[in-house]
Scaffold this active site. Structure first.
Site, mmCIF file in Angstrom:
data_model
loop_
_atom_site.group_PDB
_atom_site.id
_atom_site.type_symbol
_atom_site.label_atom_id
_atom_site.label_comp_id
_atom_site.label_asym_id
_atom_site.label_seq_id
_atom_site.Cartn_x
_atom_site.Cartn_y
_atom_site.Cartn_z
ATOM 1 N N PHE A 1 0.846 -1.192 0.000
ATOM 2 C CA PHE A 1 0.000 0.000 0.000
ATOM 3 C C PHE A 1 0.882 1.243 0.000
ATOM 4 O O PHE A 1 1.763 1.386 0.848
ATOM 5 C CB PHE A 1 -0.911 0.001 1.236
ATOM 6 C CG PHE A 1 -1.882 1.150 1.305
ATOM 7 C CD1 PHE A 1 -3.133 1.048 0.721
ATOM 8 C CD2 PHE A 1 -1.549 2.327 1.956
ATOM 9 C CE1 PHE A 1 -4.035 2.103 0.782
ATOM 10 C CE2 PHE A 1 -2.442 3.385 2.019
ATOM 11 C CZ PHE A 1 -3.691 3.277 1.434
ATOM 12 N N CYS A 2 0.681 2.153 -0.960
ATOM 13 C CA CYS A 2 1.380 3.427 -1.036
ATOM 14 C C CYS A 2 2.894 3.189 -1.098
ATOM 15 O O CYS A 2 3.362 2.428 -1.934
ATOM 16 C CB CYS A 2 0.982 4.306 0.152
ATOM 17 S SG CYS A 2 1.423 6.048 -0.024
ATOM 18 N N LEU A 3 3.675 3.815 -0.224
ATOM 19 C CA LEU A 3 5.120 3.614 -0.252
ATOM 20 C C LEU A 3 5.469 2.156 0.044
ATOM 21 O O LEU A 3 6.478 1.635 -0.446
ATOM 22 C CB LEU A 3 5.811 4.529 0.763
ATOM 23 C CG LEU A 3 7.332 4.423 0.805
ATOM 24 C CD1 LEU A 3 7.948 4.731 -0.554
ATOM 25 C CD2 LEU A 3 7.904 5.348 1.865
ATOM 26 N N GLY B 1 3.928 -0.263 -1.183
ATOM 27 C CA GLY B 1 3.859 -0.885 -2.495
ATOM 28 C C GLY B 1 5.115 -0.644 -3.312
ATOM 29 O O GLY B 1 5.589 -1.534 -4.022
#
Length: 208
Positions: free
Chosen positions: A122-124, A126
């Protein structure tokens, strides 16, 4: 925000039952308690962002991704990032890949006995997961069977609105403050996120 509406980890967010089964200087790995009589053979390893922490994927029961996956018979492992202190300012991106993402995957495999994991970032988290999987592929390491990315940017040639906040001057200032083993203060990071939604998170308070 009144006390009755305040969020508290373990009280009204991040309430899915689990326990820390591993930790090093950078991470902890949480394994969640199964809610079904049978579970799938291949576990799911979740990599959250370093800022929002693990509970961004385990909010209240009705909108917790962790709880939903556990209810489907998935064995879920969660990487939880440590709040970095100046003493750990020497850690690099490679450390985050090896001591963070790759280590969490190895822990999940050892505990579950599976040959591969499914991974979600998720987000960073990811971006870190995608980087780690790329390195692992280069090493002919096929421990990750599938990868799911949520709100993750992989191509930084077009950063969108956040690019307005990243200038040569701002980068130079950041390198001076955190480039030599320092840590960015939370207040500055909060201002950065507020600036992305200035109409909602800054100007109403100025006007009022």
């Amino acid at each position: 925000m009144s006390d009755e509406n305040a969020f508290e980890v373990g009280k009204n967010i991040a309430v899915t039952e689990g326990q820390v089964i591993y930790e090093n200087q950078l991470i902890q790995v949480i394994q969640y308690k199964p809610l079904t009589e049978q579970v799938g053979q291949r576990p799911l390893v979740m990599i959250p962002p370093c800022i929002n922490k693990f509970y961004i994927l385990d909010l209240q029961p009705e909108n917790s991704m962790v709880r939903y996956m556990v209810e489907q018979g998935v064995t879920v492992f969660m990487l939880s990032w440590r709040n970095i202190t100046p003493e750990l300012g020497h850690l690099t991106w490679d450390d985050y890949l090896q001591q963070g993402v790759m280590q969490a995957i190895d822990v999940a495999l050892e505990v579950s006995g599976a040959e591969q994991v499914n991974a979600l970032g998720f987000c960073l988290g990811g971006a870190l997961l995608a980087s780690a999987v790329s390195v692992m592929k280069e090493w002919n390491d096929n421990k990750v069977a599938s990868m799911t990315l949520l709100t993750t940017m992989l191509d930084y040639t077009d950063t969108g609105e956040i690019g307005l906040l990243v200038t040569e001057k701002s980068v130079a200032a950041r390198e001076q403050t955190i480039g030599n083993g320092g840590v960015m203060p939370g207040k500055e990071l909060a201002l950065t996120f507020s600036s992305l939604r200035a109409n909602d998170l800054i100007w109403p308070y100025v006007v009022n």
